[in-house]
Enzyme design. Structure first.
Site, mmCIF file in Angstrom:
data_model
loop_
_atom_site.group_PDB
_atom_site.id
_atom_site.type_symbol
_atom_site.label_atom_id
_atom_site.label_comp_id
_atom_site.label_asym_id
_atom_site.label_seq_id
_atom_site.Cartn_x
_atom_site.Cartn_y
_atom_site.Cartn_z
ATOM 1 C CB ALA A 1 -1.012 0.083 1.215
ATOM 2 C CD GLU B 1 -2.204 14.212 3.082
ATOM 3 O OE1 GLU B 1 -1.956 15.197 3.549
ATOM 4 O OE2 GLU B 1 -1.568 13.265 3.333
#
Lengths: 289, 764, 161
Positions: B712, B717
């Site tokens: 991951a 963001e």
């Protein structure tokens, strides 16, 4: 929220007495969607709130032979759901429907929108165009006044102490008469109108305009009837030249301010644009009647 | 044990189970900051400055204290002075002295809304009345709001002790320019000399707020022995504890900070405003104090992000190869130093492999609230400028914007402008996915346009702790230290379930308070799935080792002879013995007899976070007569490494895109000439509503990050970085008119159309 | 300041409370009755986080005084589920991941239920305009709208629960 007193009278006379007799500022509460915001922000500090919703007739719509009579505290959602009214005055109903969100619609009233006297109120140009008349109760008894006589400046009305609107009468439209309302907002919902325009026209059998009322909102301290814009329509079909004259007349009538919602230049320009678009809808509707 | 590899082998990670806190949230049971009640609780409220810049001459609280129902009043005098040291507790290093003075003004008020006093009373109405009775005398000073006005030599100075850092020779006159930074690669003069085409443009943005729907709220209880409980919604209970302790002058161990559910943060809740004030009120009153901000207070007094000026200059060959790039970024920091200028500078050109570049940044004080982090802080602003400029360059060169980006794309082995060499990045994969998308091929109608923009965020690692406890019945409780702002609890449980080989429903995740779990840095920086997930996975791996050891004891064989597969212990091979496999539940049932409770806790400082890249495609339609822009279609393509729970990854993308669209079109702070905010509410601070948007298509690209057990990368963001330029580029495509000032609200769009009209008419 | 005594029906149960006139219905629900599911996001009717249903109409409880609740029937988020059986809107919100922080969720669910009570077959556009009064900052509304349309299908009997 600052503290205050509250009463919910069950007759018009009781309400008048409470409003007239309050030593300090007393405000009518119908939908509360403007009032509570102003209480919270400290813009208004009333000493007494008079809730008129428990007075019989203040909520409800009845159809008389020559008018629709709308209780002053009737929520917008009830107005929008009234099919005969929506058929008669689609512009008014659309304008009411534009006030805020569905949640606001569940409470906001025509009289509240009118008496809050925001220059940008959505329903006001539409009801003025439709020749609405307000029935006012006060210490001197009842009187009537056209809707356009109520707002006198931002947040100011011509109502005297002790007076409040009991109902608003919308005359039935005449043959080949129809209305429309549009507003400009930056998003798709939830904004105060940067410009609003309500137009009512009556056509003759040949499609020529015989009578018109053009009302602009948010471009002056109160919503304004624009006789010059009406004159641009009367006697004409809605062709390119008429539209151009209408646009110019609408723009000339604007006396807006620069504020966080729009500039003078923008409001003036868009007033012309909206006038053209609203007139097109009103003419089409009138032509179909 | 690393899992980075074919997704087909994974049983839980990559699926879409229902989140464990979901039922509470859809029934209204979940407890947020303002939902807590403590016995004897008082209501606290803050008195705030009506002036943008003023000296506090006196504060008289006598009348307030005398009001029946008022139990405590605090001012700056109740707070200890804090040295100006940097604390690395929150998302960015914070100057503790500045943070303390932001919570309660000392000597001067620096923005409208700055806290000057606070009261605690037995009802909210009495607390409000008491505020009116506090008399504050001010000497109003000239103020400055705009970033370039604040940089001017004759601007009113906010802090007499701030001298511009990063300038040589060291200045002797105080300045609103708190710091100047610069990143240099190669020789930019030479690079521009080599260019066939050079364009230089200037872009400006206004401050915007994170606009989380939940206002800040807390309940704080300080006992007479100094032991304190803080209930608050924040992006980090350890951050709340740490900042509060430093600001009030208490031992960290004396405070137990409990994380409430949090109603949105986006970076805005990675610092404290209320907790230290509520602490002081509670201490004085001897009772718990609840403080909840109003929406107006949130806008007037909590950190928005910077308004900024971004000047970009690009030089390229005719074939589109960039030879040089330059950017000057001027960011507002607000009342105290600390805008996200560093990240703005490092993210500005990150998508591109450019041989020569200079990025200069300025951190500028002004009389607005101190800026707080807002989702990829600094990057969206810089990218608005750079990605718009790249688009303008593409038009100038007559090259397709996507092709231009491909030609200059950052790839593994390339060196970024700010220094590091890229490893395992997926930017090109997002460009390729954009090229292959159906969206790109779909036709456009009149007054419609399409814009492309890319974005980058470096993501973060940092400190996280996690504990995995095997319960007596074989279910598993996992405790993490990160408030869950977007569904991370589900991801934590999924990762642990995957490692243990048990069903997701058997793993119950909770977010622990500061006494229940080890230190964990804030939920922010797109770090929780990465760092929190890493700690969780390692803890689960340790539990697996322990389970194997217990099975070995139960079988009386060596632990090396035990394997763990599909949630069971197996003898490893025929030589180990023929035993029936033992399930986790069976081992758990015998735990007391085989050595005691089975648990593992891991604390780490995660390194090796994988940066994230995105490419977005936006279609708009513009009403030429009013300037109103409608978003017709939007596709967000992003490399997330591995999507642990794809629905929540998609959700992050859609949410970030929506905030970017709001930033692009209608969101801004509007001030009057006295420096007072005119739109501190959701009526005139215009965030997108449901009817403003179409469905937002998401394309998840997975270029795994080998440093994370499941591959991951952070994902929360990056999605807010491209939208403003994507929208601006789409408008330019629709109208042939370029807007360079945000927001691109209807009056500005209409003015741009009208300004171009004579030119358009002449061109016909 | 004397308090008013109010009798009302909330989520089907008779409820009495005391409140000061300036307290909004939201204040009363949260601070007097411990029904903290309805949230305050703005106190000015712009965010919808406080949405409740009063006498069948969707309203913002922050724009109604507690004293106005006299004699009214009120439904809050706490009354949407039927015991431990979630309403289809609630169930579909979970399945579609139509919430992230969950703060706007109670208001959205009440509003969505009100929509489907009035119009069991809304188009995407109708659903978006109906829900325009409910701000969400996390989701971008995509999954919310999908959940609402899917719940509508369930209510119409066209989709599995």
């Amino acid at each position: 929220m600052p503290r205050l007193n509250f009463t919910a009278p069950t007759t018009v006379e009781e309400a008048v007495r409470a409003l007239a007799g309050a030593p300090g500022l007393a405000k009518v509460l119908s939908g509360g969607t403007d009032l509570l915001v102003q209480l919270r922000s400290g813009r208004l500090r009333p000493e007494l709130i008079v809730d008129t919703k428990r007075i019989p007739g203040l909520i409800g719509i009845r159809e008389e032979e020559d008018a629709f009579v709308i209780g002053a505290a009737t929520p917008g959602a009830m107005i929008s759901a009234c099919e005969p009214l929506a058929r008669a005055w689609p512009g008014v109903v659309e304008a009411v429907d534009l006030i805020g969100s569905v949640q606001i619609q569940g409470r906001a009233s025509l009289a509240g929108n009118l008496c809050n006297a925001s220059p940008a109120a959505d329903s006001v140009p539409a009801i003025i165009a439709a020749r609405a008349v307000c029935v006012i109760a006060g210490p001197q008894g009842r009187r009537e006044a056209p809707a356009e006589a109520i707002p006198t400046g931002p947040g100011q009305t011509s109502l005297k102490k002790g007076e409040f609107i009991v109902e608003i009468r919308l005359p039935k439209p005449r043959p080949r008469e129809a209305d429309a309302y549009l507003r400009f907002i930056p998003r798709t919902e939830m904004d105060i109108a940067v410009v609003g325009c309500g137009i009512c026209v009556r056509l003759d059998a040949h499609g020529l305009c015989r009578d018109a009322r053009v009302v602009l909102g948010a471009v002056a301290p109160t919503p304004i009837l624009v006789p010059e814009a009406a004159e641009a329509l009367i006697g004409h079909r809605l062709d390119a030249e008429t539209l151009s004259r209408l646009d110019a007349a609408a723009r000339r009538a604007c006396r807006p301010i620069n504020d966080k919602r729009g500039t003078i230049e923008f409001r003036t320009k868009v007033a012309g644009v909206l006038a053209r678009r609203v007139a097109a809808i009103a003419f089409e509707r009138a032509g179909e009647r | 044990m690393t899992f980075v590899g074919p997704k087909e082998n994974l049983k839980v990670v990559g699926t879409r189970p229902i989140r464990p806190d979901g039922v509470d949230k859809v029934t209204g049971r979940a407890a947020f900051g303002a939902d807590m009640v403590m016995p004897g609780m008082l209501w606290g409220k803050i008195k705030r400055s009506p002036h943008a810049h003023a000296r506090i001459l006196s504060i008289n609280c006598d009348k307030a204290l005398a009001l029946p129902g008022v139990k405590a009043v605090v001012t700056r005098a109740d707070f200890p002075d804090v040295p100006p040291e940097l604390a690395y507790i929150g998302e960015a290093p914070a100057n503790l002295r500045d943070l303390s003075r932001n919570c309660m003004a000392k000597g001067k008020v620096l923005y409208e809304g700055h806290a000057v006093a606070a009261v605690a009373a037995t009802s909210p109405a009495i607390a409000e009345e008491a505020l009116d009775l506090i008399a504050v005398e001010y000497e109003v000073l000239p103020h400055v709001l705009d970033v370039e006005a604040a940089m001017a030599p004759d601007a009113p100075v906010l802090h007499e002790d701030v001298f511009t850092l990063g300038v040589d020779p060291k200045p002797t006159k105080p300045s609103n320019i708190a710091k100047r930074i610069q990143f240099v690669k190669g020789d930019v003069e030479k690079g521009f000399a080599e260019a066939d085409v050079i364009i230089a443009r200037r872009y400006t943005t206004k401050p915007v707020h994170q606009a989380y729907i939940e206002p800040h709220a807390c309940v704080v209880s300080v006992a007479s022995d100094g032991q304190c409980t803080i209930w608050s919604s924040s992006q980090g209970q350890f951050m709340v504890r740490g900042y509060t302790a430093r600001i009030v002058g208490a031992d960290i161990a004396s405070i137990r900070a409990i994380p409430a559910e949090i109603g949105g943060g986006f970076g805005g809740k990675t610092i404290v405003y209320l907790e230290p004030v509520a602490y002081m009120l509670s201490k004085k009153a001897g009772r718990p104090v609840k403080m909840v901000m109003s929406r107006e207070e949130v806008f007037r007094a909590t950190g928005p992000t910077s308004g900024a000026v971004v000047e970009v200059k690009l030089g390229a060959k005719r074939d589109g190869r960039l030879t040089a790039a330059q950017a000057v970024l001027k960011y507002q920091s607000g009342a105290f130093p600390g805008s996200p200028i560093n990240q703005g500078c490092t993210c500005a050109f990150a998508m591109y492999d450019i041989p020569n570049a200079v990025v200069t940044g300025y951190d500028v004080l002004c009389n607005r609230p101190k800026v707080a982090a807002y989702r990829a802080p600094g990057a969206p602003i810089a990218s608005f400028g750079v990605e718009s400029c790249v688009d303008e360059l593409a038009r100038e060169l007559g090259i397709d914007p996507l092709a231009l980006r491909e030609k200059n794309a950052a790839k593994d082995g390339a060196k970024a402008v700010h220094g590091p060499t890229w490893v395992n990045i997926g930017y090109v994969a997002t460009l390729e996915a954009a090229k292959a998308s159906e969206h790109l091929k779909s036709p456009l109608g009149p007054n419609q346009g399409r814009g492309i923009a890319s974005g980058y965020w470096h993501n973060a690692g940092g400190e996280s702790s996690a504990a995995v406890h095997v319960n007596e019945d074989g279910t598993v409780t996992v405790t993490g230290g990160h408030p869950d702002i977007g569904g991370s609890r589900a991801s934590m449980a999924m990762m642990v379930a995957e490692v243990l080989g048990v069903a997701y429903e058997r793993v119950r995740p909770i977010v622990g308070d500061t006494a229940a779990i080890g230190f964990s840095a804030v939920t922010g920086g797109s770090r929780v799935t990465f760092a929190g997930g890493m700690a969780m996975t390692r803890a689960a791996e340790k539990v697996v080792e322990e389970l194997k050891r217990r099975a070995a004891i139960m079988w009386d064989i060596s632990p090396e002879a035990v394997e763990w597969r599909d949630g069971k212990a197996y003898p490893a091979g025929a030589n180990a013995g023929s035993f029936e496999p033992l399930t986790l539940a069976q081992i758990a049932a015998k735990a007391a007899r085989t050595g005691g409770p089975i648990s593992a806790e891991v604390q780490l400082n995660a390194q090796g976070q994988g940066p994230g890249f995105a490419t977005h495609i936006c279609d708009v339609e513009v009403d030429r007569e009013t300037g109103r822009v409608k978003i017709l279609r939007y596709t967000a393509i992003q490399d997330v490494g591995r999507a642990i729970h794809p629905s929540y990854v998609e959700g992050q993308m859609q949410g970030g895109v929506t905030q970017g669209i709001g930033w692009a079109l209608n969101e801004e702070y509007i001030y009057d000439q006295n420096g007072r905010l005119e739109n501190p509410g959701f009526l005139d601070y215009r965030v997108p509503v449901a009817s403003d948007l179409p469905m937002i298509a998401t394309v998840i690209v997975e270029v795994p990050n080998p440093r994370h057990p499941f591959g991951a990368r952070g994902c929360g963001e990056v999605p807010i970085v491209p939208p403003m330029a994507a929208v601006a580029n789409a408008i330019a495509d629709a109208l042939g008119v370029r807007l360079r000032d945000l927001p691109m609200s209807p009056p500005k769009v209409l003015a741009a159309i009208d300004a171009a009209a004579p030119l358009a008419a002449a061109a016909e | 300041m004397s308090k008013h005594h109010v009798s009302t029906i909330i989520n089907g149960e008779p409820v009495e409370f005391l409140c000061e006139p300036q307290q909004t219905l939201l204040d009363v629900l949260r601070d007097e009755l411990n029904l903290t599911g309805s949230k305050e996001g703005c106190a000015s009717g712009d965010c919808g986080a406080c949405s409740v249903i009063v006498d069948g109409r969707l309203v913002c409880s922050c724009l109604m005084l507690g004293v106005e609740a006299e004699g009214r029937r009120i439904t809050t988020i706490e009354g949407i589920a039927d015991g431990d059986r979630l309403h289809p809107v609630q169930q579909k919100f979970l399945e579609h991941a139509a919430l992230q922080c969950g703060f706007c969720t109670p208001g959205l669910i009440v509003a969505a239920k009100a929509l489907l009570d009035e119009n069991p077959n809304p188009t995407e556009e109708e659903a978006r305009y109906w829900l325009a009064g409910n701000l969400c900052r996390c989701t971008g509304y995509d999954k919310v709208i999908r959940a609402v349309l899917d719940a509508a299908a369930v209510i119409r009997g066209e989709a599995a629960q």
